[in-house]
Design a protein around this motif. Structure first.
Motif, PDB file in Angstrom:
ATOM      1  N   TYR C  31       0.863  -1.181   0.000  1.00  0.00           N
ATOM      2  CA  TYR C  31       0.000   0.000   0.000  1.00  0.00           C
ATOM      3  C   TYR C  31       0.896   1.225   0.000  1.00  0.00           C
ATOM      4  O   TYR C  31       1.637   1.449   0.949  1.00  0.00           O
ATOM      5  N   GLY C  59      -1.640  -9.874   6.577  1.00  0.00           N
ATOM      6  CA  GLY C  59      -1.899  -9.707   5.147  1.00  0.00           C
ATOM      7  C   GLY C  59      -2.841 -10.716   4.522  1.00  0.00           C
ATOM      8  O   GLY C  59      -2.871 -10.851   3.304  1.00  0.00           O
ATOM      9  N   LYS C  60      -3.632 -11.402   5.339  1.00  0.00           N
ATOM     10  CA  LYS C  60      -4.541 -12.409   4.770  1.00  0.00           C
ATOM     11  C   LYS C  60      -5.617 -11.744   3.913  1.00  0.00           C
ATOM     12  O   LYS C  60      -5.905 -12.194   2.804  1.00  0.00           O
ATOM     13  N   THR C  61      -6.185 -10.654   4.441  1.00  0.00           N
ATOM     14  CA  THR C  61      -7.216  -9.956   3.676  1.00  0.00           C
ATOM     15  C   THR C  61      -6.622  -9.369   2.400  1.00  0.00           C
ATOM     16  O   THR C  61      -7.224  -9.449   1.321  1.00  0.00           O
ATOM     17  N   SER C  62      -5.422  -8.818   2.523  1.00  0.00           N
ATOM     18  CA  SER C  62      -4.773  -8.252   1.348  1.00  0.00           C
ATOM     19  C   SER C  62      -4.549  -9.331   0.294  1.00  0.00           C
ATOM     20  O   SER C  62      -4.735  -9.111  -0.903  1.00  0.00           O
ATOM     21  N   ILE C  74      -8.604  -0.028  -3.898  1.00  0.00           N
ATOM     22  CA  ILE C  74      -7.871   0.680  -2.844  1.00  0.00           C
ATOM     23  C   ILE C  74      -6.822   1.573  -3.482  1.00  0.00           C
ATOM     24  O   ILE C  74      -5.919   1.081  -4.163  1.00  0.00           O
ATOM     25  N   GLU C 194     -12.983 -14.407   6.848  1.00  0.00           N
ATOM     26  CA  GLU C 194     -13.560 -14.580   8.186  1.00  0.00           C
ATOM     27  C   GLU C 194     -15.084 -14.518   8.151  1.00  0.00           C
ATOM     28  O   GLU C 194     -15.691 -13.686   8.819  1.00  0.00           O
ATOM     29  N   HIS C 225      -9.799 -17.051  11.910  1.00  0.00           N
ATOM     30  CA  HIS C 225      -8.992 -16.998  13.122  1.00  0.00           C
ATOM     31  C   HIS C 225      -9.334 -18.149  14.049  1.00  0.00           C
ATOM     32  O   HIS C 225      -8.716 -18.313  15.093  1.00  0.00           O
TER      33      HIS C 225
HETATM   34  N1  LIG Z   1      -6.048   0.162   2.616  1.00  0.00           N
HETATM   35  C1  LIG Z   1      -4.909   0.034   3.293  1.00  0.00           C
HETATM   36  N2  LIG Z   1      -3.995   1.006   3.243  1.00  0.00           N
HETATM   37  C2  LIG Z   1      -2.836   0.901   3.934  1.00  0.00           C
HETATM   38  N3  LIG Z   1      -2.503  -0.165   4.687  1.00  0.00           N
HETATM   39  C3  LIG Z   1      -3.371  -1.180   4.776  1.00  0.00           C
HETATM   40  C4  LIG Z   1      -4.630  -1.136   4.092  1.00  0.00           C
HETATM   41  N4  LIG Z   1      -5.299  -2.260   4.357  1.00  0.00           N
HETATM   42  C5  LIG Z   1      -4.507  -2.975   5.177  1.00  0.00           C
HETATM   43  N5  LIG Z   1      -3.339  -2.342   5.430  1.00  0.00           N
HETATM   44  C6  LIG Z   1      -2.225  -2.830   6.243  1.00  0.00           C
HETATM   45  O1  LIG Z   1      -1.770  -4.004   5.667  1.00  0.00           O
HETATM   46  C7  LIG Z   1      -1.441  -4.952   6.659  1.00  0.00           C
HETATM   47  C8  LIG Z   1      -2.169  -6.245   6.397  1.00  0.00           C
HETATM   48  O2  LIG Z   1      -3.562  -6.001   6.527  1.00  0.00           O
HETATM   49  P1  LIG Z   1      -4.629  -7.131   6.275  1.00  0.00           P
HETATM   50  O3  LIG Z   1      -5.979  -6.515   6.470  1.00  0.00           O
HETATM   51  O4  LIG Z   1      -4.382  -7.744   4.960  1.00  0.00           O
HETATM   52  O5  LIG Z   1      -4.324  -8.150   7.445  1.00  0.00           O
HETATM   53  P2  LIG Z   1      -5.170  -9.405   7.945  1.00  0.00           P
HETATM   54  O6  LIG Z   1      -4.228 -10.535   8.011  1.00  0.00           O
HETATM   55  O7  LIG Z   1      -6.372  -9.571   7.128  1.00  0.00           O
HETATM   56  O8  LIG Z   1      -5.549  -8.973   9.407  1.00  0.00           O
HETATM   57  P3  LIG Z   1      -6.853  -9.395  10.234  1.00  0.00           P
HETATM   58  O9  LIG Z   1      -6.637 -10.784  10.671  1.00  0.00           O
HETATM   59  O10 LIG Z   1      -6.840  -8.454  11.393  1.00  0.00           O
HETATM   60  O11 LIG Z   1      -8.021  -9.216   9.352  1.00  0.00           O
HETATM   61  C9  LIG Z   1      -1.781  -4.334   7.994  1.00  0.00           C
HETATM   62  O12 LIG Z   1      -0.599  -3.857   8.561  1.00  0.00           O
HETATM   63  C10 LIG Z   1      -2.667  -3.184   7.627  1.00  0.00           C
HETATM   64  O13 LIG Z   1      -2.462  -2.120   8.520  1.00  0.00           O
END
Ligand SMILES: Nc1ncnc2c1ncn2[C@@H]1O[C@H](COP(=O)(O)OP(=O)(O)OP(=O)(O)O)[C@@H](O)[C@H]1O
Ligand SMILES: [Mg+2]
Lengths: 280, 280, 276
Positions: C31, C59-62, C74, C194, C225
Motif C-alpha cells: 500500500y 496480510g490475509k485480507t490483502s 484501494i 472470516e 482466526h
Molecule cells: N487500505 C490500506 N492502506 C494501507 N494499509 C493497509 C490497508 N489495508 C490494510 N493495510 C495494512 O496491511 C497490513 C495487512 O492487513 P490485512 O488486512 O491484509 O491483514 P489481515 O491478516 O487480514 O488482518 P486481520 O486478521 O486483522 O483481518 C496491515 O498492517 C494493515 O495495517
C-alpha cells in the motif's frame, strides 16, 4: 447498464463537477469584466471616498462599507450569545419534548424568507422604534432584524456542534463535581468551539450579504451614521436600489460593490476554512 | 441537582433566552396572521393580481414562482448529483483537484444572493440574451443552490457503507450499476435533504431575482417571459405599493407555508424512495 | 453434476488429485510505499477448501483481495508477482492490466467478514448481479434464485418473504444470503474473509456446515482466526506470519499435516499457543 456506461461515468460527472466549480471563476470573471469600465477610469482610489453620486462621477463606497460592517457587527453581537444560549437550552436544559419543539421552531424560522423578516421589521419594528428614536428606519433596526434572521442558523449549528460532544466528556466533568454551569461553559462549549465558531461565521457572512431584510428597514441614506439610530445604506441595498436604472459607469460602479462583497465573503470563507481541523 | 445558586441563575438565564427568542418569533407569526389571514382565501390563490397587487390574488405569481423553482431544481439536481458522485468516487481525501473544487464550492455557497443576482443579470440576461425571464431567474437560482446541494449529497454518499461498494465490485457489477441500484438509493435521504435545502433557499430568494426574472406580474406564457416570484411580490407590495400590506402579509403566509411544505415533502419523499427501494 | 466436483472429500484428507486452480508465484502486495505481503507462492487446488490462518495484520485480507483484483478499489495498492487462473490447458493472467475484471469477479466470488447484503429486498439482492450480467428471463431468474437460496439452506426460511428487506434478516441469515448472492453467479472460486467471525456460535455453526457442503463443487479459500474451524473444514491450510512487519507464507500443506505435524517452529508455536 453496461461497460460503456461506466466509461462515460467518470468524464461526465467530472465535467459536472468542473462546471460547478468553474461557476465561481465565471462569476468573479463576469463581476470583474462588468466592473472594468469603472475600475479602468480613475482607478480604485475613486471608490475610497464617502460621496456616492454615481451620475456625477463620485463613487465613494466608504460610507456604505462602514454601514455594512456596522449592521452586520450589531447583528452578530446580538445573535451569537443568544443563539448559543438557545442551543445550550435545547441541548441540556429543556425537557426532551420541549427541546424537540424548540428545535422545530428554530428550523422553521431558519427557513423563513428574509423578505418576510424585512416585511415584519418594516411594518412592526420600524414604527415601534420610530416612537422612541425617530425616524425608526435605522442601523439599529436593521441590526435587530438581521439578528433575528441569522439567530436560528447560529443556534442550530451550535446545537449540532454541542450534540457532537461525547457524552463521556460531560459525564466526566459531572463526576468531578463541576456545577452544570461550569460543565457547560468550561467543558461543553470549548469542546464544541469549532462548530460554534463556524456557525457564527456563517451567520456573519449571511448578515454581510443580506439584501432585502436590511433594505426594507435601514432607511437607505448614504451617510456615515452619527448614532445607531441614524438611517444608513448598505452595499447590498445600494445594488438592489439602483441596478434597475443604472447604465454605463454607474452600472459598472454597482458591479464594483458586488465584487467587493464577493471578496469580503470569500475572505470570511477562507478564514472559516482555516478554523477547521486538517483532513476533517 | 440545581442546589448551587449560581447554577440556578445560569439555568434561568438559558430559559430566559430561549423563551424570549420563542416569544419574538411568536410575535412575528401572530402579526403576520393578524394582518394577512383575513385576505387569505381560495380566491386569493386562484385570481390574478389587480391594481398593482392591492386587489385580486397571486395566481400568476404562484405560477411564476413554481416555474422558476422548476427550472432551478431541474438544472441543479442532475448537475449537482453528477458532481457529487464525481467528488465522492473519483477524488481522494488528500487529492489536489478535489480539494480545490470543494474550496470553490464552499466559496460559492457563501456568496451573497445579490452577487448571484448581478452575475445572473450580466451572464444569463445580457450575455446569453435571455433577458428578464423565468429562465434567467431559474438558472441564477440553480447556480445559487448548486454548491450546498453538492456538498450535502457528497456527505451522504460518503456515509454510505463501504461494504456495499466492495460487495458490488466483488459481484462484478459496473460502477454505474452499483451507483444506480445500491449507492444512490442508500444516499436517498441525503439527496432529499439537499433538495430540501435548495428548494427552501430558492423559494425564499428575492435579491437574486429582481434583475433576472423581473417584476412583471402577468401570467407567464413561456419560460422566456418575465415572471414575478412570490418573494419579489412581497417586497414590491410592502416597499412600493401604498396600502399593499394586507396582501403582502397574506403572500408572506403563503410563502412561509410553501417553504415549510417543500421541506416536509422533500423529507417524506426521501423516506419513501428508500422504503420503495427496500421493497422492490 | 457440476464439472468441479471431484467426488466426496472427508475433512482433512487430501483431495483425490490435487489440480491447481489458482497458481500464485512470488505474490507481493504493498500500500503506497509500505509492503505488507511478499514472496507468497502456492497453488490453490480445485474443489478443495484452503484455510488461511495467521495472526492479525499479516496480510490475509490483502492476499484475498489480490486474488479477485479487489485491490483495484484501494488507492495506492500494488500487487506484483505472478497470479494465474488455471483452466485445463488455458491459464489467465490475473494481474494483466487489460484483464476484464468484471468477468474475473464473476468467476471468483467473495464473501466479507461483515455481512453486506444490499439495502434491497432479498430477491433483488440475488436478481441484481444476475441482471447486471445479462440474465433477463424471469423464469430463469426465479429458478437460479431458488437454487442459490437452497444451496445455502435459506430457501425454506425466506421463501415466503422474498420481497422483505434483506437487512431485516438475522446476521447469520444475512451472511448466508451474501454467500447465495455470490453462488447465484455460478463462480468457480469463492474467497471468504472470516465469514463467521461476526456471527454468534450457532449461526457460525450453520454457516460453517454450509461452507463444508460446498467443498468439491467449488474451490474455496477461507480466512479464519478460528483454528478449530480451519481444522474441521479445511483440506489444505496456509500459515501466514510476519517477518519484519511484512507478511509471508510460512507453511502450506494438508490441513492435517499443518495441525498435527507442523514443520516450521512459528507454525507450531502459533498452533500450540492457540491450543494452550
Ligand atoms: N487500505 C490500506 N492502506 C494501507 N494499509 C493497509 C490497508 N489495508 C490494510 N493495510 C495494512 O496491511 C497490513 C495487512 O492487513 P490485512 O488486512 O491484509 O491483514 P489481515 O491478516 O487480514 O488482518 P486481520 O486478521 O486483522 O483481518 C496491515 O498492517 C494493515 O495495517
Ligand atoms: Mg483481515
Amino acid at each position: 447498464m453496461n461497460r460503456s456506461a461506466d466509461a462515460l461515468l467518470a468524464p461526465l460527472t467530472a465535467a459536472m463537477a468542473g462546471a460547478a466549480a468553474l461557476l465561481l471563476a465565471g462569476m468573479l470573471g463576469f463581476l470583474l469584466a462588468e466592473s472594468w469600465p469603472a475600475l479602468a477610469h480613475g482607478g480604485w482610489l475613486r471608490f475610497v471616498g464617502l460621496a456616492w453620486y454615481p451620475l456625477e462621477g463620485h463613487f465613494g463606497l466608504a460610507a456604505m462599507c462602514i454601514a455594512t460592517l456596522a449592521v452586520a457587527a450589531l447583528a452578530i453581537l446580538l445573535a451569537a450569545p443568544l443563539g448559543l444560549a438557545c442551543a445550550l437550552f435545547a441541548r441540556f436544559q429543556a425537557p426532551p419534548a420541549l427541546a424537540a419543539g424548540f428545535r422545530g421552531l428554530l428550523a422553521l424560522m431558519a427557513g423563513v424568507p428574509s423578505v418576510v423578516y424585512g416585511f415584519w421589521g418594516l411594518t412592526v419594528l420600524v414604527p415601534l422604534v420610530a416612537r422612541w428614536q425617530p425616524p425608526g428606519a435605522s442601523l439599529f433596526t436593521a441590526g435587530l432584524v438581521l439578528a433575528l434572521m441569522i439567530l436560528p442558523t447560529v443556534a442550530l449549528l451550535a446545537h449540532a456542534a454541542l450534540a457532537a460532544v461525547p457524552r463521556s466528556l460531560l459525564d466526566g466533568a459531572a463526576a468531578l463535581g463541576l456545577t452544570q454551569r461550569a460543565t457547560l461553559l468550561k467543558v461543553a462549549v470549548p469542546a464544541a468551539r469549532r462548530g460554534i465558531a463556524g456557525g457564527v461565521l456563517l451567520g456573519l457572512a449571511r448578515a454581510l450579504g443580506e439584501t432585502m431584510a436590511v433594505l426594507m428597514v435601514a432607511g437607505n441614506v448614504v451617510q456615515l451614521p452619527a448614532s445607531v439610530f441614524d438611517p444608513v445604506r448598505v452595499l447590498t441595498a445600494n445594488i438592489a436600489l439602483e441596478m434597475a436604472y443604472a447604465t454605463g459607469t454607474h452600472r459598472a460602479g454597482l458591479f464594483v460593490s458586488g465584487l467587493l462583497l464577493a471578496l469580503l465573503v470569500l475572505g470570511l470563507a477562507w478564514f472559516a476554512a482555516r478554523l477547521e481541523p486538517r483532513h476533517a | 441537582m440545581h442546589s448551587v445558586p449560581g447554577d440556578r441563575l445560569f439555568g434561568l438565564a438559558l430559559w430566559g433566552a430561549a423563551l424570549s427568542v420563542a416569544a419574538v418569533f411568536a410575535w412575528l407569526f401572530v402579526d403576520l396572521a393578524r394582518l394577512g389571514l383575513g385576505a387569505l382565501s381560495w380566491d386569493f390563490i386562484t385570481t390574478a393580481p389587480e391594481n398593482a397587487g392591492r386587489d385580486g390574488g397571486i395566481a400568476s405569481i404562484l405560477v411564476s414562482t413554481l416555474l422558476i423553482l422548476g427550472v432551478a431544481v431541474g438544472v441543479a439536481a442532475p448537475v449537482g448529483l453528477g458532481a457529487a458522485v464525481w467528488l465522492n468516487t473519483y477524488t481522494r481525501a488528500g487529492g489536489g483537484t478535489g480539494r480545490r473544487i470543494r474550496l470553490a464550492l464552499d466559496g460559492l455557497a457563501g456568496m451573497p444572493s445579490i452577487v448571484f443576482g448581478l452575475f445572473g443579470n450580466a451572464f444569463f440576461s445580457v450575455y446569453l440574451g435571455l433577458g428578464f425571464s423565468i429562465l434567467s431567474g431559474g438558472l441564477t437560482l440553480a447556480a445559487m443552490i448548486l454548491p450546498v446541494f453538492i456538498r450535502t449529497v457528497e456527505a451522504g454518499l460518503g456515509a454510505v457503507d463501504d461494504g456495499w461498494r466492495r460487495g458490488a465490485a466483488a459481484l462484478g457489477l459496473t460502477q454505474s450499476a452499483a451507483l444506480a441500484h445500491v449507492i444512490l438509493p442508500a444516499a436517498a435521504p441525503a439527496i432529499g435533504a439537499g433538495l430540501m435545502l435548495g428548494i427552501g433557499r430558492a423559494a425564499a430568494e428575492t435579491a437574486a431575482l429582481i434583475f433576472t426574472s423581473g417584476y412583471v406580474d402577468r401570467m407567464p406564457e413561456s419560460l422566456s417571459d418575465s415572471g414575478r416570484a412570490l418573494a419579489v411580490h412581497i417586497y414590491d407590495l410592502s416597499m412600493n405599493v401604498a396600502g399593499g400590506d394586507t396582501h403582502a402579509a397574506a403572500s408572506a403566509l403563503v410563502l412561509v407555508a410553501l417553504v415549510a411544505c417543500a421541506n416536509l415533502l422533500a423529507v417524506a419523499l426521501s423516506r419513501r424512495l428508500l422504503t420503495r427501494r427496500l421493497a422492490l | 453434476m457440476n464439472p468441479h466436483t471431484l467426488g466426496c472429500i472427508e475433512a482433512g484428507t487430501p483431495c483425490c488429485v490435487p489440480v491447481p486452480h489458482l497458481s500464485i508465484e512470488n505474490l507481493a502486495v504493498s500500500y503506497g510505499d509500505t509492503p505488507v505481503l511478499s514472496d507468497v507462492s502456492l497453488d490453490i487446488y480445485k474443489g478443495c477448501i484452503t484455510a488461511l490462518i495467521g495472526p492479525s495484520g499479516c496480510g490475509k485480507t490483502s492476499f484475498l483481495n489480490a486474488l479477485n483484483r479487489l485491490t483495484d478499489l484501494i488507492p495506492g495498492a500494488r500487487v506484483e508477482g505472478r497470479l494465474r487462473l488455471v483452466d485445463g490447458a488455458n491459464s489467465l493472467d490475473l494481474l494483466d492490466p487489460g484483464l476484464d475484471v468484471r468477468a474475473l469477479r464473476r468467476r471468483v466470488g467473495m464473501i466479507f467478514q461483515r455481512p453486506n447484503p444490499f439495502p434491497l429486498s432479498i430477491r433483488r439482492n440475488l436478481e441484481l448481479p444476475l441482471r447486471e450480467h445479462g440474465m433477463r428471463r424471469a423464469d430463469a431468474l426465479a429458478h437460479k434464485i431458488e437454487t442459490a437460496l437452497s444451496d445455502v439452506g435459506l430457501w425454506e426460511e425466506v421463501r415466503d418473504r422474498l420481497d422483505a428487506p434483506a437487512l431485516a434478516l438475522s446476521g447469520g441469515q444475512q451472511q448466508r444470503l451474501c454467500i447465495a448472492r455470490a453462488l447465484v453467479l455460478e463462480p468457480e472460486i469463492l474467497l471468504m474473509d472470516e465469514p463467521c467471525s461476526a456471527l454468534d456460535p450457532i449461526a457460525s455453526g450453520v454457516v460453517e456446515e454450509m461452507i463444508q457442503s460446498l467443498s468439491g463443487r467449488y474451490t474455496v479459500v477461507i480466512v479464519t482466526h478460528n483454528l478449530a474451524q480451519a481444522r474441521r473444514i479445511g483440506n489444505y491450510a496456509a500459515f501466514f506470519w510476519m517477518r519484519e512487519r511484512i507478511g509471508q507464507l510460512v507453511e502450506f500443506g494438508r490441513c492435517r499435516q499443518i495441525f498435527d505435524a507442523p514443520v516450521h517452529p512459528a507454525t507450531a508455536a502459533y498452533i500450540g499457543g492457540m491450543r494452550g
